[in-house]
Design a protein around this motif. Structure first.
Motif, short mmCIF file in Angstrom:
data_model
loop_
_atom_site.label_atom_id
_atom_site.label_comp_id
_atom_site.label_asym_id
_atom_site.label_seq_id
_atom_site.Cartn_x
_atom_site.Cartn_y
_atom_site.Cartn_z
N ASP A 23 0.73 -1.01 -0.06
CA ASP A 23 -0.06 0.10 -0.11
C ASP A 23 0.75 1.44 -0.01
O ASP A 23 1.45 1.44 0.95
N GLY A 31 0.62 -5.98 2.74
CA GLY A 31 -0.67 -6.67 3.40
C GLY A 31 -1.08 -7.63 2.48
O GLY A 31 -0.46 -7.67 1.37
N GLU A 32 -1.76 -8.58 2.93
CA GLU A 32 -2.48 -9.72 2.29
C GLU A 32 -3.61 -9.37 1.62
O GLU A 32 -4.56 -8.83 2.34
N ARG A 34 -7.44 -9.38 0.79
CA ARG A 34 -8.32 -10.22 1.32
C ARG A 34 -9.77 -10.17 0.48
O ARG A 34 -10.47 -11.15 0.38
N TRP A 41 -10.13 -2.35 -1.90
CA TRP A 41 -9.43 -3.71 -1.80
C TRP A 41 -9.06 -3.40 -0.34
O TRP A 41 -8.59 -2.73 0.32
N SER A 42 -9.28 -4.63 0.28
CA SER A 42 -9.01 -4.94 1.67
C SER A 42 -7.70 -5.58 1.73
O SER A 42 -7.59 -6.81 1.21
N LEU A 43 -6.97 -5.17 2.39
CA LEU A 43 -5.81 -5.76 2.79
C LEU A 43 -5.62 -6.00 4.47
O LEU A 43 -6.29 -5.20 5.32
N ARG A 44 -4.87 -7.16 4.81
CA ARG A 44 -4.67 -7.51 6.16
C ARG A 44 -3.09 -7.73 6.31
O ARG A 44 -2.38 -7.99 5.45
N ALA A 50 -6.16 -6.02 12.22
CA ALA A 50 -7.08 -5.34 11.56
C ALA A 50 -7.03 -5.00 9.93
O ALA A 50 -5.91 -4.81 9.74
N GLU A 51 -7.95 -5.37 9.28
CA GLU A 51 -7.82 -5.11 7.68
C GLU A 51 -7.90 -3.63 7.71
O GLU A 51 -8.65 -2.94 8.33
N TRP A 52 -7.62 -3.07 6.52
CA TRP A 52 -7.72 -1.92 5.90
C TRP A 52 -7.92 -1.73 4.63
O TRP A 52 -7.87 -2.75 3.96
N GLU A 53 -8.53 -0.92 4.11
CA GLU A 53 -9.13 -0.41 2.76
C GLU A 53 -8.12 0.42 1.97
O GLU A 53 -7.80 1.45 2.79
#
Length: 84
Positions: A23, A31-32, A34, A41-44, A50-53
């Motif tokens: 990111d 991030g991975e 998700r 896109w959602s990353l973890r 916690a995931e973030w967008e």
């Protein structure tokens, strides 16, 4: 998680779940992937959390050294007994 660099396909730019991405809008945070949440896109974090967008335009595939650093940090946390 994937073990090699991934190039995003122009005809289908959505990566496979588990792909490690960077990111660029958050100081090159790894991030991975998700999934897709609307236009984001959602990353973890690789080590859990916690995931973030993020907007897809701020994401690039993680290069090999970035993948290695993220996985090493996860393994180190696990060896310290941290809950992942």
């Amino acid at each position: 998680m994937c073990s090699e660099n991934v190039r995003l396909n122009a005809s289908d730019p959505t990566p496979a779940p588990g792909t490690l991405l960077v990111d660029t809008s958050r100081a090159d945070r790894v991030g991975e992937f998700r999934g897709v949440a609307g236009p984001y896109w959602s990353l973890r974090p690789v080590g859990g959390g916690a995931e973030w967008e993020v907007e897809p335009r701020h994401v690039r595939p993680a290069i090999l050294i970035e993948q290695l650093r993220a996985r090493t940090a996860r393994l180190n946390a696990r060896s310290r007994g941290e809950v992942l």
